[in-house]
Design a protein around this motif. Structure first.
Motif, PDB file in Angstrom:
ATOM      1  N   LYS A 248       0.827  -1.205   0.000  1.00 57.26           N
ATOM      2  CA  LYS A 248       0.000   0.000   0.000  1.00 57.26           C
ATOM      3  C   LYS A 248       0.861   1.254   0.000  1.00 57.26           C
ATOM      4  O   LYS A 248       0.617   2.205  -0.752  1.00 57.26           O
ATOM      5  CB  LYS A 248      -0.928  -0.006   1.220  1.00 57.26           C
ATOM      6  N   GLU A 249       1.899   1.258   0.847  1.00 56.33           N
ATOM      7  CA  GLU A 249       2.798   2.418   0.904  1.00 56.33           C
ATOM      8  C   GLU A 249       3.543   2.592  -0.426  1.00 56.33           C
ATOM      9  O   GLU A 249       3.744   3.717  -0.884  1.00 56.33           O
ATOM     10  CB  GLU A 249       3.791   2.245   2.050  1.00 56.33           C
ATOM     11  N   ARG A 251       2.509   1.789  -3.427  1.00 54.47           N
ATOM     12  CA  ARG A 251       1.582   2.356  -4.426  1.00 54.47           C
ATOM     13  C   ARG A 251       1.359   3.841  -4.170  1.00 54.47           C
ATOM     14  O   ARG A 251       1.279   4.632  -5.122  1.00 54.47           O
ATOM     15  CB  ARG A 251       0.268   1.585  -4.402  1.00 54.47           C
ATOM     16  N   GLU A 252       1.285   4.242  -2.909  1.00 56.54           N
ATOM     17  CA  GLU A 252       1.073   5.652  -2.581  1.00 56.54           C
ATOM     18  C   GLU A 252       2.271   6.510  -2.979  1.00 56.54           C
ATOM     19  O   GLU A 252       2.128   7.679  -3.333  1.00 56.54           O
ATOM     20  CB  GLU A 252       0.791   5.796  -1.082  1.00 56.54           C
ATOM     21  N   ARG A 253       3.474   5.913  -2.914  1.00 53.80           N
ATOM     22  CA  ARG A 253       4.691   6.661  -3.252  1.00 53.80           C
ATOM     23  C   ARG A 253       4.940   6.735  -4.749  1.00 53.80           C
ATOM     24  O   ARG A 253       5.725   7.544  -5.221  1.00 53.80           O
ATOM     25  CB  ARG A 253       5.916   6.008  -2.591  1.00 53.80           C
ATOM     26  N   PRO A 255       2.815   7.166  -8.101  1.00 56.91           N
ATOM     27  CA  PRO A 255       1.525   7.384  -8.769  1.00 56.91           C
ATOM     28  C   PRO A 255       1.324   6.405  -9.920  1.00 56.91           C
ATOM     29  O   PRO A 255       2.244   6.113 -10.676  1.00 56.91           O
ATOM     30  CB  PRO A 255       1.652   8.824  -9.285  1.00 56.91           C
TER      31      PRO A 255
END
Length: 267
Positions: A248-249, A251-253, A255
């Motif tokens: 999850k982290e 993917r957030e970092r 785009p």
């Protein structure tokens, strides 16, 4: 994590790079690096080499290597399969270079640049320039004899993993499918890849997962199963271990994008 670039047959290609950083990988091709500007650290089979502007470096087939630029570098890289230099390929069988860093004479450098980094170069000119380069290299270094290796087996083994890592595979399955003794194959893998089969498999799966997290809109559970994991818990644990963050982290970092780029070359 170790990346295996499998499809390097009858290939000659050149690249221009700036500030190159690339993780550990291997392939069946030779690779020549010519550093035009700056400095670079090249790690080959766990040995560090410091390359300066104006110097060349040769990486032999199946040598695990990576590139690190700490400040600035600009380089030309030529990758070519053993079929282009069969005489030299036979010479270096089961050997490594005592020192892979070398210099070229002005005449050899001119021919090499013209033949390899020119869209109009012909095949005979390319082969001539490669043999001249290798001749000058061998005047500046020597070969270190190693244990006999079955490089065809290494290619078959790593290619099998790349083709089947999304399935529930084990080294025992692979040994059976390839017709090898399991204990022999386990020792062979550790000695030639410098990591366990399980670590390599997890690295391959997590590398592909990283690609899917950026270049697809699939949810994390889907990605875990698409990469060969039978439980989301196992996927999360291995992803965290290798990438130092959760899926999850990650993917957030990064785009999300949508592209046809090769996952083994972009992450």
């Amino acid at each position: 994590m170790l990346i295996y670039e499998a499809h390097h047959f009858n290939l000659i290609a050149n690249y221009q790079t700036v500030d190159l950083n690339f993780p550990s990988h291997l392939h069946r091709c030779f690779e020549v690096l010519f550093l035009l500007e700056g400095e670079m650290e090249v790690i080959i089979s766990q040995k560090n080499y410091h390359v300066r502007a104006g110097q060349f470096l040769l990486i032999l087939p199946y040598e695990i290597h990576s590139f690190v630029t700490k400040s600035h570098s600009r380089a030309n890289i030529c990758v070519f399969s053993p079929e282009y230099v069969p005489t030299f390929y036979k010479m270096i069988e089961n050997s490594s270079l005592k020192n892979p860093i070398f210099n070229l004479s002005l005449a050899a450098n001119t021919l090499f640049t013209k033949a390899l980094f020119n869209d109009n170069a012909n095949l005979l000119e390319q082969k001539a320039s490669l043999y001249l380069l290798l001749s000058e290299l061998m005047e500046q270094t020597s070969l270190v004899q190693g244990e006999k290796q079955d490089q065809d087996l290494l290619h078959k083994l790593l290619t099998y993993i790349q083709n089947h890592f999304t399935e529930a595979i084990s080294l025992k399955n692979i040994a059976s499918n390839l017709g090898y003794n399991y204990n022999y194959l386990s020792k062979y893998f550790n000695n030639n890849v410098n990591m366990s089969f399980v670590d390599f498999l997890n690295g391959t799966r997590v590398n592909h997962a990283s690609y899917l997290l950026i270049y697809s809109d699939k949810n994390i559970s889907e990605i875990a199963f698409l990469c060969g994991y039978e439980s989301i818990r196992s996927f999360n644990r291995n992803f965290l271990k290798i990438k130092q963050c959760t899926p999850k982290e990650y993917r957030e970092r990064h785009p999300r994008q949508f592209s046809d780029l090769d996952p083994f070359l972009t992450i």
